[in-house]
Enzyme design. Structure first.
Site, mmCIF file in Angstrom:
data_model
loop_
_atom_site.group_PDB
_atom_site.id
_atom_site.type_symbol
_atom_site.label_atom_id
_atom_site.label_comp_id
_atom_site.label_asym_id
_atom_site.label_seq_id
_atom_site.Cartn_x
_atom_site.Cartn_y
_atom_site.Cartn_z
ATOM 1 C CB CYS A 128 20.626 10.312 49.438
ATOM 2 S SG CYS A 128 21.792 9.858 50.740
ATOM 3 C CB ALA A 130 16.878 25.797 52.475
#
Length: 440
Positions: free
Chosen positions: A50, A192
């Site tokens: 990220c 998820a």
């Protein structure tokens, strides 16, 4: 062959660019395939998280390889080369190893010491192995980086200083809502994947009592929710779920916004809500910041809090940097010593060939020698040659570990008149014996 690192991270590029350049698993695989097919890259792995996109490569030609990698990064991220180049950093040889080890320890992360980077490096190495782009050099470097990272966490105070990106983000959300923890909060997790699982685990440890998970794949949502006594809802019911939530953690990896102002307005939210956006590209439309009672914690906020945290952990960071420097030098020494191994092996092959030829000649001249005596003579000759070679070959390996040690291998080749082709053949055979498993 030397290690080359080319990449961009939160330290070199604005968040908006990192968001545009984010690589999915599919795009990372295509990047590896193209790197493998390029002319100047022999091995390659891509680390996409990220807050960073990095290519680690085994190369012979520095400038040509940098150009190829930069061009391919541009193709697969969609960022124009001119803009991308402004924010890229390049490390070569020992500096590349040092950077990799530093990254593995979490010292280059948004939040110093965050442990998730070790799993991300394992994933990057496993993907390179799966695509056949990780050879011996890259395997050795990345496996050692994993070991160095584990040492940093087990042998220094890094874990006392460092928190994960998730922990820092959640702490910021609690602060925005004016609470000390999630105990009485109604939490909605959207996604998820691995980051969502980390968030769920962190919230569970902190005592959350009301957790709902929404995901495009209902089965995965139910699996994650069940682990922490939560409930799962279809992604189509996200608006009513937003209406009930106090805290939302979004980390889907979707190409567009998952939460918008229009959705929050439809949710008829009547109480303060904290939106934790851990996705890249982002899941939450920045425009929702203008809505009353809405608090957004994104990766930029995490980076700010992480910098403040790092400032208070100077002693622990210094200890890890010392560890990294020691490991880099040890790795370099081992690589230098290993570089002489093909020369030593070629010398022993040449000696064995000489012994074999001389013993064959002896057999022709001594037909009456008994089998027992012949075996004794052959063993004696081999023992003499082994003893003569033992000290110089052991010593040259020791000397080769020091800076400039390559000159000893060159001297050995010159003194014994070794055929360069035979040395190259041994090197190729060693390279073919690369391990294909992530072990650390």
């Amino acid at each position: 062959m030397s290690l080359l690192a080319v990449g961009l991270s939160h330290r070199s590029a604005p968040h908006a660019l990192l968001e545009r350049a984010a690589l999915s698993t599919e795009r990372t695989g295509k990047l590896l395939a193209d790197l493998a097919a390029s002319q100047n890259v022999h091995e390659a792995a891509a680390l996409a998280t990220c807050n960073r996109i990095e290519v680690y490569a085994g190369v012979d030609k520095f400038h040509a390889a940098v150009t190829e990698i930069t061009e391919l990064l541009s193709v697969h991220t969609g960022v124009e080369p001119a803009e991308l180049t402004q924010h890229l950093y390049v490390h070569y040889d020992g500096r590349a190893v040092q950077h990799l080890f530093t990254v593995a320890c979490g010292l280059d992360s948004m939040v110093v010491g965050e442990p998730q980077i070790l799993g991300q490096i394992r994933t990057a190495l496993a993907a390179a192995q799966e695509h056949g782009t990780a050879g011996r050099a890259l395997n050795d470097a990345m496996q050692q980086a994993l070991r160095v990272g584990k040492r940093a966490h087990s042998e220094t105070g890094l874990d006392r200083a460092g928190q994960s990106v998730v922990s820092v983000a959640l702490d910021a959300a609690y602060q925005a809502l004016g609470v000390e923890g999630p105990n009485d909060l109604r939490v909605l997790i959207i996604g998820a994947g691995s980051m969502a699982a980390l968030a769920a685990a962190s919230l569970n440890r902190a005592g959350v009592r009301h957790m709902v998970v929404a995901n495009r794949t209902q089965e995965r949502a139910e699996h994650l929710a069940t682990q922490y006594s939560g409930a799962a809802v279809p992604i189509s019911e996200i608006v009513p779920a937003l209406g009930e939530a106090d805290l939302v953690v979004a980390c889907t990896g979707a190409p567009g916004y998952v939460i918008t102002g229009e959705m929050l307005n439809r949710a008829a939210h009547s109480h303060p809500i904290a939106l934790v956006d851990l996705a890249l590209p982002r899941d939450v439309d920045p425009a929702v910041r203008e809505l009353a009672g809405v608090h957004v914690v994104d990766l930029e906020r995490v980076a700010e809090d992480g910098s403040a945290q790092a400032a208070g952990a100077a002693q622990e960071i210094a200890a890890v940097r010392d560890l990294v420097l020691g490991e880099v030098e040890a790795y370099a020494a081992a690589q230098r010593a290993e570089a002489v191994a093909p020369t030593v092996a070629a010398l022993r092959v040449m000696a064995a060939d000489v012994v074999r030829a001389e013993l064959d000649r002896l057999r022709g001249k001594t037909p009456g020698l008994s089998d027992k005596d012949r075996a004794e003579v052959e063993q004696t000759v081999r023992r003499v040659v082994d003893k003569l070679l033992h000290v110089p070959t052991v010593r040259v390996k020791q000397l080769a570990g020091a800076p400039g040690g390559s000159s000893y291998a060159e001297a050995l080749r010159e003194l014994f008149g070794l055929d360069p082709a035979s040395v190259e053949a041994v090197s190729a055979a060693n390279a073919a014996g690369t391990t294909n498993e992530v072990s650390a």
